[in-house]
Design a protein around this motif. Structure first.
Motif, mmCIF file in Angstrom:
data_model
loop_
_atom_site.group_PDB
_atom_site.id
_atom_site.type_symbol
_atom_site.label_atom_id
_atom_site.label_comp_id
_atom_site.label_asym_id
_atom_site.label_seq_id
_atom_site.Cartn_x
_atom_site.Cartn_y
_atom_site.Cartn_z
ATOM 1 N N GLU A 190 15.368 -27.709 78.521
ATOM 2 C CA GLU A 190 16.564 -28.256 77.874
ATOM 3 C C GLU A 190 17.582 -28.799 78.876
ATOM 4 O O GLU A 190 18.775 -28.596 78.737
ATOM 5 N N GLY A 191 17.086 -29.503 79.891
ATOM 6 C CA GLY A 191 17.985 -30.088 80.865
ATOM 7 C C GLY A 191 17.563 -29.769 82.279
ATOM 8 O O GLY A 191 16.553 -29.088 82.505
ATOM 9 N N ARG A 213 18.202 -23.181 82.547
ATOM 10 C CA ARG A 213 19.454 -23.257 81.814
ATOM 11 C C ARG A 213 19.535 -22.200 80.710
ATOM 12 O O ARG A 213 18.515 -21.677 80.242
ATOM 13 N N ALA A 256 20.623 -22.002 76.932
ATOM 14 C CA ALA A 256 20.752 -22.986 75.852
ATOM 15 C C ALA A 256 21.376 -22.358 74.614
ATOM 16 O O ALA A 256 20.989 -21.266 74.196
ATOM 17 N N THR A 312 23.290 -25.573 78.365
ATOM 18 C CA THR A 312 23.069 -26.743 77.518
ATOM 19 C C THR A 312 23.541 -26.423 76.109
ATOM 20 O O THR A 312 23.161 -25.394 75.542
ATOM 21 N N LEU A 327 23.548 -27.602 72.214
ATOM 22 C CA LEU A 327 22.808 -28.419 71.268
ATOM 23 C C LEU A 327 23.208 -28.015 69.860
ATOM 24 O O LEU A 327 24.109 -27.213 69.667
ATOM 25 N N MET A 353 25.654 -29.359 80.045
ATOM 26 C CA MET A 353 24.981 -30.509 79.445
ATOM 27 C C MET A 353 25.179 -30.401 77.939
ATOM 28 O O MET A 353 24.931 -29.348 77.356
ATOM 29 N N THR A 354 25.637 -31.488 77.309
ATOM 30 C CA THR A 354 25.926 -31.455 75.882
ATOM 31 C C THR A 354 25.164 -32.554 75.160
ATOM 32 O O THR A 354 25.184 -33.712 75.591
ATOM 33 N N PHE A 355 24.493 -32.188 74.072
ATOM 34 C CA PHE A 355 23.824 -33.150 73.201
ATOM 35 C C PHE A 355 24.726 -33.444 72.009
ATOM 36 O O PHE A 355 25.291 -32.521 71.410
ATOM 37 N N THR A 413 32.146 -31.550 80.237
ATOM 38 C CA THR A 413 30.714 -31.853 80.184
ATOM 39 C C THR A 413 30.311 -32.648 81.420
ATOM 40 O O THR A 413 30.911 -33.674 81.734
ATOM 41 N N TRP A 432 13.771 -34.666 77.569
ATOM 42 C CA TRP A 432 14.844 -34.019 76.805
ATOM 43 C C TRP A 432 15.300 -34.765 75.556
ATOM 44 O O TRP A 432 15.826 -34.144 74.637
#
Length: 211
Positions: free
Chosen positions: A11-12, A16, A18, A62, A64, A90-92, A117, A136
């Motif tokens: 996930e990145g 990480r 998550a 991350t 999500l 890290m942001t989705f 972020t 990803w």
């Protein structure tokens, strides 16, 4: 929170922590996690408790969903504290970076999470534009944006990052999968595990699937 995976390499960049948040009003057709759309189903967790759960030796966190920018205030505080420890965020998001920047002008929470972020993946999932090249992400319309200097070099070097799918078989017999894959690929994988005796029929063929 809808789901937490304490350690993942799917996930990145790097290993990480998550976090999948509960709730999303975008609701992309073909979404990998429709169980996270509704406001109900998650569990409340304080920023302090969530931060305590993050291993100090992972590269970062991350976020999500669900949709992180539909609850940006508390996530922004959390992200700031993660970065203060030297770890990355890290942001989705299903929103585009332009939409988020516009919202940030009037929404302090959105501005706070954006500012905290390091790497943003933006845009709704489009099942008609499946991306089989970059890690990803699910579709070609989704973009990567280095919002800090931490991942500047990575944005133009996706070929050096592997797209991974993680499978965990729990002691209960339940199967958890995270990382992005097409549904038919997951079905083939689970069928192969079943045939090879890696999972038993007592699971009822069900799995928790995360992306």
């Amino acid at each position: 929170m809808a789901r937490i995976v304490p350690r993942t390499i799917a996930e990145g960049p790097g290993e990480r922590f998550a976090v999948w948040v509960q709730g999303c009003s975008i609701r992309c057709p073909g979404c990998f996690n429709p169980q996270f759309w509704g406001a109900r189903g998650g569990t409340e967790q304080t920023v302090h408790d969530l931060l305590d759960a993050v291993p100090v030796d992972v590269e970062g966190v991350t976020l999500l969903g669900g949709e992180p920018f539909e609850q940006p205030g508390s996530l922004g505080v959390f992200a700031e504290q993660v970065r203060a420890r030297g770890q990355s965020i890290m942001t989705f998001s299903g929103y585009t970076v332009a939409q988020l920047q516009s919202r940030a002008r009037t929404d302090a929470g959105v501005a706070r999470l954006l500012a905290a972020t390091d790497l943003l993946v933006d845009g709704p999932f489009d099942r008609n534009q499946i991306d089989r090249e970059r890690p990803w992400v699910g579709s070609r319309n989704q973009g990567f944006h280095a919002l800090s200097s931490r991942y500047d070099a990575l944005v133009n070097r996706w070929h050096e990052s592997s797209d991974l799918l993680e499978v965990r078989v729990l002691s209960s017999g339940q199967v958890e999968i995270n990382g992005w894959a097409e549904t038919r690929d997951i079905e083939d994988l689970l069928h192969g595990l079943l045939l090879n005796g890696r999972i038993g029929t007592r699971t009822g063929g069900t799995a928790n699937v995360l992306s």
